[in-house]
Design a protein around this motif. Structure first.
Motif, PDB file in Angstrom:
ATOM      1  N   VAL C 113       0.851  -1.202   0.000  1.00 24.89           N
ATOM      2  CA  VAL C 113       0.000   0.000   0.000  1.00 24.89           C
ATOM      3  C   VAL C 113       0.885   1.249   0.000  1.00 24.89           C
ATOM      4  CG1 VAL C 113      -1.532   1.405   1.456  1.00 24.89           C
ATOM      5  CG2 VAL C 113      -2.058  -1.021   1.049  1.00 24.89           C
ATOM      6  N   LYS C 114       1.913   1.238   0.818  1.00 25.58           N
ATOM      7  CA  LYS C 114       2.775   2.421   0.921  1.00 25.58           C
ATOM      8  C   LYS C 114       3.612   2.642  -0.337  1.00 25.58           C
ATOM      9  CE  LYS C 114       4.614   3.436   4.999  1.00 25.58           C
ATOM     10  NZ  LYS C 114       3.940   4.360   5.936  1.00 25.58           N
ATOM     11  N   GLU C 115       3.835   1.592  -1.081  1.00 28.64           N
ATOM     12  CA  GLU C 115       4.633   1.704  -2.315  1.00 28.64           C
ATOM     13  C   GLU C 115       3.823   2.142  -3.522  1.00 28.64           C
ATOM     14  OE1 GLU C 115       6.363  -2.083  -3.162  1.00 28.64           O
ATOM     15  OE2 GLU C 115       7.708  -1.922  -1.434  1.00 28.64           O
ATOM     16  N   ARG C 116       2.569   1.677  -3.629  1.00 30.84           N
ATOM     17  CA  ARG C 116       1.925   1.841  -4.924  1.00 30.84           C
ATOM     18  C   ARG C 116       0.498   2.333  -4.940  1.00 30.84           C
ATOM     19  NH1 ARG C 116       1.723  -3.251  -8.323  1.00 30.84           N
ATOM     20  NH2 ARG C 116       0.011  -2.060  -9.151  1.00 30.84           N
ATOM     21  N   VAL C 117      -0.091   2.612  -3.799  1.00 28.23           N
ATOM     22  CA  VAL C 117      -1.459   3.136  -3.831  1.00 28.23           C
ATOM     23  C   VAL C 117      -1.393   4.667  -3.846  1.00 28.23           C
ATOM     24  CG1 VAL C 117      -3.673   3.213  -2.646  1.00 28.23           C
ATOM     25  CG2 VAL C 117      -2.351   1.082  -2.691  1.00 28.23           C
ATOM     26  N   PRO C 118      -2.076   5.307  -4.825  1.00 28.42           N
ATOM     27  CA  PRO C 118      -1.943   6.753  -4.981  1.00 28.42           C
ATOM     28  C   PRO C 118      -2.652   7.551  -3.878  1.00 28.42           C
ATOM     29  CG  PRO C 118      -3.402   5.872  -6.670  1.00 28.42           C
ATOM     30  CD  PRO C 118      -2.827   4.693  -5.935  1.00 28.42           C
ATOM     31  N   ILE C 119      -1.909   7.701  -2.783  1.00 35.30           N
ATOM     32  CA  ILE C 119      -2.343   8.470  -1.617  1.00 35.30           C
ATOM     33  C   ILE C 119      -1.117   9.285  -1.195  1.00 35.30           C
ATOM     34  CG2 ILE C 119      -3.127   8.341   0.792  1.00 35.30           C
ATOM     35  CD1 ILE C 119      -4.336   5.577   0.071  1.00 35.30           C
ATOM     36  N   TRP C 120      -1.377  10.520  -0.772  1.00 40.19           N
ATOM     37  CA  TRP C 120      -0.257  11.405  -0.431  1.00 40.19           C
ATOM     38  C   TRP C 120      -0.503  12.062   0.905  1.00 40.19           C
ATOM     39  CZ3 TRP C 120      -2.769  11.126  -5.076  1.00 40.19           C
ATOM     40  CH2 TRP C 120      -2.009  10.653  -6.155  1.00 40.19           C
ATOM     41  N   LYS C 121       0.604  12.275   1.636  1.00 38.90           N
ATOM     42  CA  LYS C 121       0.464  13.038   2.877  1.00 38.90           C
ATOM     43  C   LYS C 121       1.201  14.360   2.773  1.00 38.90           C
ATOM     44  CE  LYS C 121       4.085  10.772   5.668  1.00 38.90           C
ATOM     45  NZ  LYS C 121       4.310  10.100   6.959  1.00 38.90           N
ATOM     46  N   LYS C 122       0.553  15.381   3.317  1.00 38.62           N
ATOM     47  CA  LYS C 122       1.161  16.699   3.459  1.00 38.62           C
ATOM     48  C   LYS C 122       1.294  16.887   4.959  1.00 38.62           C
ATOM     49  CE  LYS C 122       0.407  21.481   1.967  1.00 38.62           C
ATOM     50  NZ  LYS C 122      -0.530  22.362   1.213  1.00 38.62           N
ATOM     51  N   GLU C 123       2.550  16.920   5.394  1.00 39.01           N
ATOM     52  CA  GLU C 123       2.815  16.878   6.814  1.00 39.01           C
ATOM     53  C   GLU C 123       3.079  18.275   7.333  1.00 39.01           C
ATOM     54  OE1 GLU C 123       5.083  13.281   8.168  1.00 39.01           O
ATOM     55  OE2 GLU C 123       6.408  14.841   8.943  1.00 39.01           O
ATOM     56  N   PHE C 124       2.329  18.682   8.338  1.00 39.25           N
ATOM     57  CA  PHE C 124       2.503  19.995   8.948  1.00 39.25           C
ATOM     58  C   PHE C 124       3.427  19.835  10.150  1.00 39.25           C
ATOM     59  CE2 PHE C 124      -1.327  20.027   6.494  1.00 39.25           C
ATOM     60  CZ  PHE C 124      -1.311  21.255   5.868  1.00 39.25           C
TER      61      PHE C 124
END
Lengths: 81, 135, 135, 81
Positions: C113-124
């Motif tokens: 999941v962490k390698e290939r599922v298109p999800i992104w985090k924007k970390e504050f």
């Protein structure tokens, strides 16, 4: 005489949760098993696979004086989980 | 923190999980063992778990403290009593900073619980009753 | 069975766990990823997750079906939106007949999941905003 | 012109969630990235690490005719979990 706690298949075989056994000094895992086998010969096959706990800690070669022993238990192969 | 117990009532998975959550720790791995119906050709209908409760809690506490000291929250709870199919028998949870260690430590804990914590199952199978289940 | 989703609301751990329970399967392993406060010297205050939702669900479904076919129930749910410290970002659960495979498959799933599922985090973080977190 | 979906840092750099780009036939991952870099040169460093999805599937060397393409997306390095 010492109170020895029994569990699981071992308790079932003698229909008791604890038994009174004479234990020679010094007390070791081997002396506990020998005393049990002598009083309840039918448990001999199961005893081979049992561990002994003294004061709620597994023991193997350690030896104890009677006054050090608060609790003794025979532990059949565990099968939790 | 760690929490260990022998439980006489059904396990509350959410409540046990909640104990693990901690902003220090981003990876939480839990293992839950449930009563399985089939083991090869043997069909199980129920399991009765018993424990040498005081000693079991001591052994689980040693294990939990050992993993906690590496940097983790740890929960180990084992059920005793009469369990039906799919009931939860054991909950082992580890919260750690990173996921690889959470997986490793959780698997180590359940493996070690099964090896050395004085708990026994009496398995009611359709053909007979087995202490410890099919070998 | 398998269940996958991109969730816009907080994850209900108990409800997701319940989907896994099955008398066929005696070992249930779950991984839950939560928002961690510290990564070395970097302090995080919140994370915003976004997804290419339709494609993410397709990728998660492929992964879930692949593990389900080996003999398992699988749940993969990822949260999107604004998450605070200790909030659950992802739940991956595997119920299998035996625990070793449940651990292996669950770890495989979260890694993939962490390698290939298109999800992104924007970390504050307290020093700045980072896409994808500290490298 | 094709609609190309953008996400995360890439969407932020051009302040849009999708852009219209001319794509040469046959369409490949490379032609999508080239068209993006030409119209938005500031995205070139990020594009190096991006993948391309056609019809919601990652593509590398595959090529497509225009009529096969229902959806194109540029996928920055993922960071879920």
């Amino acid at each position: 005489m010492f109170t020895v706690k029994l569990f699981a298949v071992l308790a079932e075989q003698v229909a008791q949760n604890e038994v009174q056994l004479p234990l020679k000094t010094p007390i070791t895992a081997a002396t506990v098993k020998q005393a049990m086998a002598k009083k309840f010969p039918q448990t001999t096959p199961v005893l081979t696979d049992c561990l002994v706990a003294v004061n709620q800690t597994f023991v193997t070669d350690e030896s104890f004086q009677p006054e050090e022993v608060r609790e003794v238990a025979l532990i059949p192969p565990v099968s939790g989980g | 923190m760690h929490y260990v117990a022998i439980a006489t009532q059904p396990l509350d998975v959410q409540a046990l999980y909640n104990k693990l959550v901690d902003p220090q720790f981003g990876g939480i791995v839990t293992f839950i063992g449930t009563v399985r119906q089939w083991t090869a050709q043997v069909e199980t209908t129920a399991i009765e778990y018993t424990a040498y409760t005081e000693m079991a809690v001591k052994e689980m506490t040693k294990l939990a403290a050992e993993v906690e000291a590496k940097g983790a929250n740890v929960v180990i709870v084992h059920r005793v009593g009469h369990l039906a199919l799919a009931d939860e028998a054991v909950f082992v949870g580890v919260a750690a900073a990173h996921r690889a260690e959470a997986f490793d430590w959780c698997e180590y804990l359940i493996n070690t619980v099964k090896e050395r914590v004085p708990i026994w199952k009496k398995e009611f199978d359709t053909d007979k009753v087995r202490w410890g289940g099919p070998k």
